[in-house]
Design a protein around this motif. Structure first.
Motif, PDB file in Angstrom:
ATOM      1  N   ALA A 253      -4.263 -10.101   5.307  1.00 53.59           N
ATOM      2  CA  ALA A 253      -4.736 -10.057   3.924  1.00 53.59           C
ATOM      3  C   ALA A 253      -6.195  -9.622   3.935  1.00 53.59           C
ATOM      4  CB  ALA A 253      -4.589 -11.418   3.253  1.00 53.59           C
ATOM      5  N   VAL A 254      -6.490  -8.535   3.240  1.00 47.59           N
ATOM      6  CA  VAL A 254      -7.839  -7.963   3.242  1.00 47.59           C
ATOM      7  C   VAL A 254      -8.305  -7.777   1.799  1.00 47.59           C
ATOM      8  CG1 VAL A 254      -9.267  -6.015   3.938  1.00 47.59           C
ATOM      9  CG2 VAL A 254      -7.380  -6.759   5.409  1.00 47.59           C
ATOM     10  N   GLN A 255      -9.486  -8.300   1.481  1.00 50.63           N
ATOM     11  CA  GLN A 255     -10.086  -8.074   0.166  1.00 50.63           C
ATOM     12  C   GLN A 255     -10.792  -6.725   0.158  1.00 50.63           C
ATOM     13  OE1 GLN A 255     -12.514 -11.377  -1.175  1.00 50.63           O
ATOM     14  NE2 GLN A 255     -11.301 -12.844   0.006  1.00 50.63           N
ATOM     15  N   LEU A 265      -5.122  -6.711  -0.269  1.00 48.56           N
ATOM     16  CA  LEU A 265      -4.022  -5.960   0.339  1.00 48.56           C
ATOM     17  C   LEU A 265      -3.352  -6.830   1.393  1.00 48.56           C
ATOM     18  CD1 LEU A 265      -2.408  -3.340   0.926  1.00 48.56           C
ATOM     19  CD2 LEU A 265      -4.229  -2.719   2.526  1.00 48.56           C
ATOM     20  N   PHE A 266      -2.062  -7.060   1.229  1.00 49.43           N
ATOM     21  CA  PHE A 266      -1.276  -7.838   2.178  1.00 49.43           C
ATOM     22  C   PHE A 266      -0.330  -6.910   2.941  1.00 49.43           C
ATOM     23  CE2 PHE A 266      -2.418 -10.760  -1.147  1.00 49.43           C
ATOM     24  CZ  PHE A 266      -2.604 -11.995  -0.527  1.00 49.43           C
ATOM     25  N   ARG A 267      -0.147  -7.194   4.219  1.00 46.72           N
ATOM     26  CA  ARG A 267       0.880  -6.517   5.012  1.00 46.72           C
ATOM     27  C   ARG A 267       1.625  -7.569   5.833  1.00 46.72           C
ATOM     28  NH1 ARG A 267      -3.091  -2.093   6.282  1.00 46.72           N
ATOM     29  NH2 ARG A 267      -2.468  -0.284   5.031  1.00 46.72           N
ATOM     30  N   GLY A 268       2.935  -7.477   5.840  1.00 43.47           N
ATOM     31  CA  GLY A 268       3.736  -8.443   6.582  1.00 43.47           C
ATOM     32  C   GLY A 268       5.195  -8.046   6.580  1.00 43.47           C
ATOM     33  N   LEU A 269       6.065  -9.027   6.706  1.00 50.46           N
ATOM     34  CA  LEU A 269       7.500  -8.772   6.772  1.00 50.46           C
ATOM     35  C   LEU A 269       8.219  -9.489   5.639  1.00 50.46           C
ATOM     36  CD1 LEU A 269       8.161  -9.152  10.622  1.00 50.46           C
ATOM     37  CD2 LEU A 269       7.585  -7.084   9.337  1.00 50.46           C
ATOM     38  N   LEU A 283       1.589  -5.090   0.002  1.00 45.65           N
ATOM     39  CA  LEU A 283       1.409  -5.643  -1.334  1.00 45.65           C
ATOM     40  C   LEU A 283      -0.038  -5.491  -1.783  1.00 45.65           C
ATOM     41  CD1 LEU A 283       2.244  -7.460  -3.797  1.00 45.65           C
ATOM     42  CD2 LEU A 283       1.707  -9.431  -2.334  1.00 45.65           C
ATOM     43  N   ASN A 284      -0.226  -4.819  -2.910  1.00 52.22           N
ATOM     44  CA  ASN A 284      -1.539  -4.708  -3.550  1.00 52.22           C
ATOM     45  C   ASN A 284      -1.578  -5.652  -4.742  1.00 52.22           C
ATOM     46  OD1 ASN A 284      -3.519  -3.008  -2.423  1.00 52.22           O
ATOM     47  ND2 ASN A 284      -2.367  -1.180  -2.976  1.00 52.22           N
ATOM     48  N   VAL A 315       5.305   4.891   1.444  1.00 51.28           N
ATOM     49  CA  VAL A 315       5.273   3.851   0.421  1.00 51.28           C
ATOM     50  C   VAL A 315       3.825   3.516   0.056  1.00 51.28           C
ATOM     51  CG1 VAL A 315       5.719   1.393   0.048  1.00 51.28           C
ATOM     52  CG2 VAL A 315       7.524   2.854   0.969  1.00 51.28           C
ATOM     53  N   ASP A 316       2.974   3.421   1.064  1.00 57.33           N
ATOM     54  CA  ASP A 316       1.550   3.150   0.839  1.00 57.33           C
ATOM     55  C   ASP A 316       0.940   4.199  -0.086  1.00 57.33           C
ATOM     56  OD1 ASP A 316      -1.316   2.114   1.841  1.00 57.33           O
ATOM     57  OD2 ASP A 316      -1.270   4.282   2.110  1.00 57.33           O
ATOM     58  N   ALA A 317       1.304   5.451   0.122  1.00 60.90           N
ATOM     59  CA  ALA A 317       0.763   6.525  -0.708  1.00 60.90           C
ATOM     60  C   ALA A 317       1.212   6.373  -2.160  1.00 60.90           C
ATOM     61  CB  ALA A 317       1.192   7.879  -0.158  1.00 60.90           C
ATOM     62  N   VAL A 318       2.468   5.985  -2.382  1.00 63.66           N
ATOM     63  CA  VAL A 318       2.934   5.759  -3.747  1.00 63.66           C
ATOM     64  C   VAL A 318       2.103   4.668  -4.418  1.00 63.66           C
ATOM     65  CG1 VAL A 318       4.858   5.037  -5.210  1.00 63.66           C
ATOM     66  CG2 VAL A 318       5.295   6.505  -3.232  1.00 63.66           C
ATOM     67  N   LEU A 319       1.879   3.566  -3.711  1.00 64.23           N
ATOM     68  CA  LEU A 319       1.084   2.472  -4.262  1.00 64.23           C
ATOM     69  C   LEU A 319      -0.315   2.945  -4.628  1.00 64.23           C
ATOM     70  CD1 LEU A 319       1.986  -0.573  -1.955  1.00 64.23           C
ATOM     71  CD2 LEU A 319       3.179   0.284  -3.967  1.00 64.23           C
ATOM     72  N   ASN A 320      -0.831   3.889  -3.867  1.00 61.53           N
ATOM     73  CA  ASN A 320      -2.196   4.354  -4.088  1.00 61.53           C
ATOM     74  C   ASN A 320      -2.297   5.525  -5.057  1.00 61.53           C
ATOM     75  OD1 ASN A 320      -4.434   2.959  -2.275  1.00 61.53           O
ATOM     76  ND2 ASN A 320      -2.506   2.926  -1.136  1.00 61.53           N
ATOM     77  N   THR A 321      -1.185   5.865  -5.717  1.00 56.66           N
ATOM     78  CA  THR A 321      -1.272   6.825  -6.818  1.00 56.66           C
ATOM     79  C   THR A 321      -1.583   6.116  -8.132  1.00 56.66           C
ATOM     80  OG1 THR A 321       1.078   6.714  -7.419  1.00 56.66           O
ATOM     81  CG2 THR A 321       0.447   8.324  -5.709  1.00 56.66           C
ATOM     82  N   MET A 322      -1.535   4.801  -8.124  1.00 52.65           N
ATOM     83  CA  MET A 322      -1.724   4.037  -9.362  1.00 52.65           C
ATOM     84  C   MET A 322      -3.124   4.247  -9.932  1.00 52.65           C
ATOM     85  SD  MET A 322      -1.246  -0.052 -10.105  1.00 52.65           S
ATOM     86  CE  MET A 322      -2.563  -0.565  -8.989  1.00 52.65           C
TER      87      MET A 322
END
Length: 334
Positions: A253-255, A265-269, A283-284, A315-322
């Motif tokens: 988890a990174v602020q 930003l969270f990354r996990g399973l 997860l953003n 998937v990360d790129a899609v999230l970052n089109t927001m």
């Protein structure tokens, strides 16, 4: 006066020539998430090459199996010709006593559009190691951002109009989700979209809630909140099965600032309760102060027994089109 008009005309012509030259540049080559290392064999086969390989080969976080952050490909300088100069990410290493002053050089698109070229020059190996250690995170970030930006640019050109207009009109958000994704669920404040094949799946999950207190950005509260929504809206293939973030395994988890907005930003399973499905997620969680809401935007991948890094990057790129702050409120994709 005629002289001024002539000079002005020449400026326009030269500017036009530069733009034309840029447009005529070839597209990049090479596999995505790959760095071409230009270094002679005596360097690549020694501790210089080992250091570079170890750094780019470190594990990408948030994946269920070990995969490198970047793949690397080596090429001696004598073979770095016009057929290879269009590679998407190039790192050139030159170590020679003839170099008076060590330096790191960053160049955008020297031989191809969107290309990232970085050169490290040093008089000896000791200086190289020091220079590389001081700049390696910036170098990695440069390549990673370039790969994301390339995908984002493609997705903005190929965005699904139905999804774009759904987010714009209903949630006051621009989201450039590429064609191939379909809306599985659209409730009051929850959207689930996915792109499915017979072998794998990529998904985007979105929901919002009213911002009332800073405790909403507590990691434990966030993960529990997401799991509430997943259990409610994302069923599994079996009876009483449902999607959930796997809280039994480590996550990161990174602020940070998402386009000027406070975010985590969270990354996990993720897993499926009462079933055997699982995979990585990103997860953003973004604070939208203007609308006093918290935005949850999650992406996931399901691709059993196969490498997932590149799909997660997509998937990360899609999230970052927001885009939360946008001026053209009338924009609609057709």
């Amino acid at each position: 006066m005629k002289g001024l008009i002539f000079v002005f005309a020449m400026i326009l012509v030269l500017g036009s020539c530069k733009e034309t030259t840029k447009n005529l540049m070839p597209g990049i080559s090479g596999k995505i998430n790959q760095v071409l290392i230009i270094a002679d064999k005596n360097l690549w086969d020694g501790n210089v090459g080992d250091t570079i390989k170890a750094f780019f080969g470190q594990e990408q976080d948030g994946l269920p199996q070990a995969e490198p952050v970047f793949d690397v490909l080596n090429l001696p300088e004598m073979y770095f010709d016009k057929n290879m100069k269009g590679h998407r990410n190039v790192l050139q290493v030159v170590i020679s006593p003839s170099i008076d002053s060590a330096y790191v050089q960053y160049v955008d698109s020297p031989w191809a559009k969107t290309q990232k070229y970085i050169k490290i020059a040093a008089p000896d190996k000791k200086t190289f190691f020091k220079l590389f250690d001081e700049n390696k995170l910036t170098i990695l970030g440069t390549y990673a951002k370039a790969e994301r930006d390339r995908l984002v640019a493609i997705y903005k050109k190929t965005a699904d109009s139905h999804i774009f207009n759904l987010f714009k009109n209903k949630y006051d958000i621009l989201l450039y989700c590429p064609t191939g994704y379909y809306v599985n669920k659209d409730t009051t404040n929850f959207v689930w979209m996915s792109s499915e094949t017979t072998k794998n799946s990529k998904g985007i999950i979105f929901f919002t809630e009213k911002y009332e207190h800073e405790s909403q950005f507590n990691n434990v509260i966030i993960l529990d909140r997401v799991n509430e929504e997943l259990q409610k809206y994302i069923p599994g293939p079996r009876k009483d099965s449902y999607m959930a973030l796997d809280l039994e395994v480590p996550y990161t988890a990174v602020q940070y600032q998402y386009n000027g907005h406070y975010a985590i930003l969270f990354r996990g399973l993720w897993t499926v309760v009462n079933d055997f499905m699982a995979g990585p997620y990103e997860l953003n969680v973004v604070l939208d102060q203007e609308h006093q809401r918290v935005i949850y935007m999650m992406g996931y991948v399901y691709y059993p027994n196969e490498e997932k890094r590149d799909m997660m990057k997509q998937v990360d790129a899609v999230l970052n089109t927001m885009v939360i702050d946008f001026k053209d409120k009338k924009e609609v994709k057709k």
